[in-house]
Design a protein around this motif. Structure first.
Motif, mmCIF file in Angstrom:
data_model
loop_
_atom_site.group_PDB
_atom_site.id
_atom_site.type_symbol
_atom_site.label_atom_id
_atom_site.label_comp_id
_atom_site.label_asym_id
_atom_site.label_seq_id
_atom_site.Cartn_x
_atom_site.Cartn_y
_atom_site.Cartn_z
ATOM 1 N N GLY A 355 -14.122 -65.829 5.174
ATOM 2 C CA GLY A 355 -13.275 -65.942 5.984
ATOM 3 C C GLY A 355 -13.443 -66.595 7.449
ATOM 4 N N GLY A 356 -12.808 -67.596 7.806
ATOM 5 C CA GLY A 356 -13.043 -68.315 9.077
ATOM 6 C C GLY A 356 -14.192 -69.275 9.297
ATOM 7 N N ASN A 451 -0.454 -74.165 13.993
ATOM 8 C CA ASN A 451 -1.079 -72.882 13.589
ATOM 9 C C ASN A 451 -2.482 -73.143 13.267
ATOM 10 O OD1 ASN A 451 1.057 -71.223 14.022
ATOM 11 N ND2 ASN A 451 2.333 -72.058 11.973
ATOM 12 N N GLU A 452 -2.504 -74.074 12.508
ATOM 13 C CA GLU A 452 -4.004 -74.566 11.986
ATOM 14 C C GLU A 452 -4.205 -75.857 11.999
ATOM 15 O OE1 GLU A 452 -3.728 -73.261 7.934
ATOM 16 O OE2 GLU A 452 -4.123 -71.074 8.404
ATOM 17 N N ASN A 480 -12.311 -72.850 5.778
ATOM 18 C CA ASN A 480 -11.411 -71.653 5.347
ATOM 19 C C ASN A 480 -10.743 -71.219 6.538
ATOM 20 O OD1 ASN A 480 -10.362 -69.228 4.005
ATOM 21 N ND2 ASN A 480 -12.324 -68.148 3.748
ATOM 22 N N GLY A 482 -8.503 -68.830 6.273
ATOM 23 C CA GLY A 482 -8.026 -67.485 5.914
ATOM 24 C C GLY A 482 -8.975 -66.556 6.394
ATOM 25 N N SER A 483 -8.556 -65.260 6.389
ATOM 26 C CA SER A 483 -9.557 -64.234 6.878
ATOM 27 C C SER A 483 -10.344 -63.722 5.895
ATOM 28 C CB SER A 483 -8.522 -62.986 7.592
ATOM 29 O OG SER A 483 -7.650 -62.451 6.468
ATOM 30 N N SER A 484 -10.160 -63.919 4.517
ATOM 31 C CA SER A 484 -11.076 -63.288 3.683
ATOM 32 C C SER A 484 -11.623 -64.362 2.972
ATOM 33 C CB SER A 484 -10.328 -62.458 2.684
ATOM 34 O OG SER A 484 -9.214 -63.278 2.152
ATOM 35 N N SER A 485 -12.856 -64.179 2.144
ATOM 36 C CA SER A 485 -13.229 -65.390 1.458
ATOM 37 C C SER A 485 -12.664 -65.984 0.414
ATOM 38 C CB SER A 485 -14.559 -64.601 0.678
ATOM 39 O OG SER A 485 -15.563 -63.944 1.434
#
Length: 503
Positions: A355-356, A451-452, A480, A482-485
């Protein structure tokens, strides 16, 4: 005595008659006992424009109903639809009222073109032609539908339909949508002409069955002999001829509803770098961008991963310069690449991106000798030009964004490539190719940050990305957000990166 008695009786009778008549006269003056009378409908505007109306289009306008005994109105109806009114605007000889909003597909047609006023003294009807505007046809859902399939005419005021003729064939059964923006029917077995006629109470709409072909894209612009090629678009039916870079394609298959045409690619050495042209019975369409761009075409070339001025390889940690001799898995029935190309394996040690996290993919030099866009075209709309590259994804890819940036634009304006996302939905699906295919990203898809990266507002001018000369270096990053993989890694090959004119 007898005479006096007679006079008394006479005056007493006269008094009773007078008293009896008084209430009746008052009631008659108020118009409550006599039925209403309508003599005309007038425009509710100042004289001399308060003309008499014999017809009108229902659009909420105010009118004056003139006549007699209208003051005690309890109900006013246009085409059977009640209108709301203010009793203060009612008089004996006039009634000011606003025509109500009418959904003509739902009215009682026996009350069409009638104005009805009900008062405490009765009711009356008056002929007044109030209806929708004349019909119009804007589009046909599928001119290549099979007999018995559902077809829709899209337009306006397709209500109160009396007759429908499609392609010269009378259609006995049809259904209007609630607001008259579509008219549905079943495709007839015979369409001897290209004329469409819709006759309604308000008029006649004429249209021609027009299926001029449109090309949206090509599966792979650099196919090799025997590769399966798809040309995607609309109305790609009744095809008479196909020219692929100047070479005639005589053996092809039309897809359902004209969504594509497919065929086997000829030898790339047998045709030049040029457009695709398709001729159907309804018209001709040609692409602006070219096929066979690897065959000595250097216009707009940014990176071909061949040794020379347009090398385009940055020697990044997860990049590998190779070819089919080492990585044959990137070739397939949808496209082969016999030249050098770049393999991206992100990341090698850990197959998924946390994530990130992000992976930087540098790409060669600025290629100042070959501009993205010629200086003369810097002022063109960004949607007229596109970043184009060939890609092969040999293993399923789901999650993570490949975003592209220029040195000038930086992270202010970037383009996102996320083929595992299903357009216009929240659905995702692992993406994999069957060989090589071509990606086209309009320069208008380079967007700012909300936002992104790359999810904001499109660039307004090409110079936002490339400056005044149209030449600038560029790179890619796998990110990525998102916050998760993410679910998978990114194992793909890229070749033949260039900027092309698409409009």
């Amino acid at each position: 005595m007898k005479k006096k008695s007679y006079l008394s009786l006479y005056f007493l009778s006269l008094l009773f008659m007078t008293v009896a008549l008084l209430p009746a006269c008052k009631k008659n003056n108020e118009g409550s006992s006599n039925p209403p009378v309508i003599t005309s409908v007038r425009s509710y505007v100042a004289s001399p424009n308060d003309t008499v109306l014999t017809s009108a289009v229902a659009k909420g306008q105010w009118v004056v109903i003139t006549g007699q005994n209208l003051k005690s109105a309890t109900r006013i109806e246009f085409d059977g639809v009640s209108a709301s009114f203010n009793s203060a605007l009612l008089a004996e000889n006039s009634a000011v009222v606003q025509i109500p909003q009418i959904t003509f597909s739902t009215i009682d047609t026996s009350k069409l073109y009638t104005l009805r006023v009900t008062t405490t003294g009765g009711a009356t009807s008056f002929a007044f032609k109030l209806g929708p505007p004349a019909p119009a046809i804007y589009a046909i859902s599928d001119v290549f539908a099979n007999p018995g399939d559902s077809v829709y005419l899209f337009g306006a005021n397709l209500v109160l339909v009396q007759h429908l003729i499609y392609g010269g064939t009378n259609i006995p059964k049809f259904n209007s949508s609630l607001h008259g923006d579509s008219l549905g029917f079943l495709m007839p077995a015979l369409t001897p002409t290209k004329l469409v006629t819709v006759t309604t109470k308000a008029g006649i709409a004429l249209d021609t069955i027009n299926a001029k072909p449109i090309i949206y894209g090509i599966s792979y612009v650099n196919p090799k002999l025997g590769d399966s090629v798809y040309v995607y678009g609309t109305y790609l039916k009744t095809v008479r001829s196909i020219s692929f870079g100047g070479t005639a394609i005589t053996n092809f298959t039309e897809g359902p509803h004209g969504a594509y045409v497919k065929f086997s690619a000829p030898d790339e050495n047998s045709y030049s770098s040029g457009p695709v042209t398709i001729v159907t019975s309804y018209g001709t369409v040609s692409t602006v961008n070219k096929v066979n761009t690897q065959n000595s075409d250097k216009v707009g070339l940014l990176g071909d991963f061949e040794w020379g001025d347009n090398f385009g390889f940055g020697w990044g940690q997860f990049e590998h310069l190779t070819g089919e001799w080492e990585y044959p898995q990137f070739n397939g029935p949808m496209g082969k690449d016999h030249s050098q190309f770049m393999v991206i394996d992100c990341p090698k040690d850990n197959p998924v991106l946390a994530g990130g996290a992000s992976v930087y993919i540098p790409l060669g030099n600025s290629n100042t000798g070959n501009h993205w866009v010629p200086v003369a075209n810097i002022a063109d709309p960004p949607a007229n030009w596109a970043l184009q590259f060939d890609i092969s994804v040999a293993q399923p890819w789901k999650g993570g964004t490949l975003y592209i940036r220029t040195e000038l634009g930086g992270d202010k304006y970037v383009a996102r490539y996320e083929p595992w996302k299903i357009p216009n939905s929240n659905v995702t699906k692992a993406f994999i190719t069957k060989g090589w295919e071509t990606v086209i990203i309009p320069l208008s898809a380079f967007k700012s940050t909300v936002n992104e990266l790359g999810d904001g507002v499109s660039i307004t001018q090409i110079s936002d990305l490339l400056g005044p000369t149209g030449a600038n270096s560029y790179n890619m990053t796998l990110k990525n957000f998102g916050s998760s993989s993410i679910e998978t890694g990114f194992y793909a090959a890229i070749d033949n990166i260039r900027c092309v004119k698409i409009k």
